[in-house]
Enzyme design. Structure first.
Site, PDB file in Angstrom:
ATOM      1  N   HIS A 159      -3.618  -4.937   0.147  1.00 48.91           N
ATOM      2  CA  HIS A 159      -3.267  -5.437   1.202  1.00 48.91           C
ATOM      3  C   HIS A 159      -3.257  -7.008   1.536  1.00 48.91           C
ATOM      4  O   HIS A 159      -3.940  -7.655   1.996  1.00 48.91           O
ATOM      5  CB  HIS A 159      -3.974  -5.044   2.651  1.00 48.91           C
ATOM      6  CG  HIS A 159      -3.842  -3.441   2.880  1.00 48.91           C
ATOM      7  ND1 HIS A 159      -2.800  -2.928   3.847  1.00 48.91           N
ATOM      8  CD2 HIS A 159      -4.381  -2.214   2.344  1.00 48.91           C
ATOM      9  CE1 HIS A 159      -2.704  -1.732   3.835  1.00 48.91           C
ATOM     10  NE2 HIS A 159      -3.598  -1.311   3.009  1.00 48.91           N
ATOM     11  N   GLU A 201      -1.495  -8.855   3.546  1.00 53.27           N
ATOM     12  CA  GLU A 201      -1.682  -9.203   4.953  1.00 53.27           C
ATOM     13  C   GLU A 201      -3.186  -9.754   5.292  1.00 53.27           C
ATOM     14  O   GLU A 201      -3.306 -10.393   6.497  1.00 53.27           O
ATOM     15  CB  GLU A 201      -0.946  -8.392   5.894  1.00 53.27           C
ATOM     16  CG  GLU A 201      -1.756  -7.186   6.149  1.00 53.27           C
ATOM     17  CD  GLU A 201      -1.620  -6.090   5.222  1.00 53.27           C
ATOM     18  OE1 GLU A 201      -2.224  -5.197   5.368  1.00 53.27           O
ATOM     19  OE2 GLU A 201      -1.223  -6.206   4.089  1.00 53.27           O
ATOM     20  N   CYS A 219       0.847  -1.067   0.129  1.00 53.08           N
ATOM     21  CA  CYS A 219       0.220   0.113   0.050  1.00 53.08           C
ATOM     22  C   CYS A 219       1.004   1.202   0.170  1.00 53.08           C
ATOM     23  O   CYS A 219       1.542   1.574  -0.910  1.00 53.08           O
ATOM     24  CB  CYS A 219      -0.912  -0.101   1.056  1.00 53.08           C
ATOM     25  SG  CYS A 219      -2.280   1.110   1.134  1.00 53.08           S
TER      26      CYS A 219
END
Length: 256
Positions: A225, A227, A122
């Site tokens: 993202h 994660e 990001c």
């Protein structure tokens, strides 16, 4: 969480952190923090996570930090200071965080110089582009007409991204040409792409979602993202694999 005695420790991955006012117990103080999902992804992929808070830095400090790492992740967070790419701030652009901008800029330049594997997430993708001379769209709703890339309130939207073939990103994603429903939370995006970077993914609307630096073995950055997708660790696993190779090469090179 403990390793078995027979297990070999994985590579050490540094993750940059936020520096924010934070509450814990009776304390309400400035603190270096990072959401757990970031370092959980690293450890689940086989790495050892260490946190890198913003701090006074010069090139020598950045080199010393990277001496102890096998890989680097530039994480998400507040907007990059638009002064870094020659623009006045948009009304919706965050207050600048010069300490973090300088910290990550130097870490990236030194990582590139020594070909240390790195992953941007990001803000990390935007920071890579700006550090190498690119620019950003400061407020995507002005460009696309809605908040489809950042709903607000800590709620992740999802978008489909089209992956360019024959890229490092494509290889990491097993040759997929379409990655559906990736989680996004960004009101800015890459505008002018820095010289030397390659765009490797976009949305149907043409918003850049990934870039990479072909002159290093592993230099990948995504606007989404990863994660937030705990069942898909492919980007983190790719970083861990590259960091393992980097570590082995440097251990071998240091052997008399």
């Amino acid at each position: 969480m403990a390793l078995n005695a027979s297990e070999t420790p994985g590579p050490i991955i540094g993750l940059t952190t936020y520096l924010e006012q934070a509450q814990t117990g009776v304390w309400d103080v400035p603190a270096a923090i990072l959401p757990r999902v970031y370092f959980d992804a690293v450890t689940r992929a086989g790495g050892i996570a260490v946190l890198l808070p913003p701090q006074p830095v010069n090139a020598a400090v950045a080199r010393r930090v990277l001496d102890g790492l096998d890989g680097l992740i530039i994480t998400g967070g507040k907007d990059v200071d638009p002064a870094r790419y020659g623009q006045a701030p948009h009304a919706q652009t965050d207050e600048p965080r010069p300490d973090r901008d300088t910290w990550e800029d130097l870490l990236l330049h030194e990582a590139i110089a020594r070909k240390l594997p790195f992953l941007g997430i990001c803000r990390g993708a935007q920071m890579l582009n700006v550090a190498l001379g690119g620019s950003l769209h400061q407020h995507l709703p002005d460009l696309v007409g809605d908040t489809s890339y950042q709903a607000g309130g800590g709620v992740f939207n999802v978008v489909d991204v089209v992956i360019e073939p024959h890229t490092t990103l494509s290889t990491l994603l097993d040759g997929q040409t379409l990655l559906p429903a990736v989680p996004v939370y960004h009101h800015q995006s890459i505008d002018r792409v820095a010289e030397g970077l390659t765009v490797t993914a976009k949305t149907d609307a043409g918003i850049v979602q990934a870039i990479e630096l072909p002159t290093v073995p592993f230099g990948v950055a995504v606007q989404w993202h990863p994660e937030q997708s705990p069942d898909d660790l492919r980007l983190f696993s790719g970083l861990i694999a590259a960091a393992t190779e980097y570590r082995a090469a440097h251990i071998e090179g240091a052997t008399p």
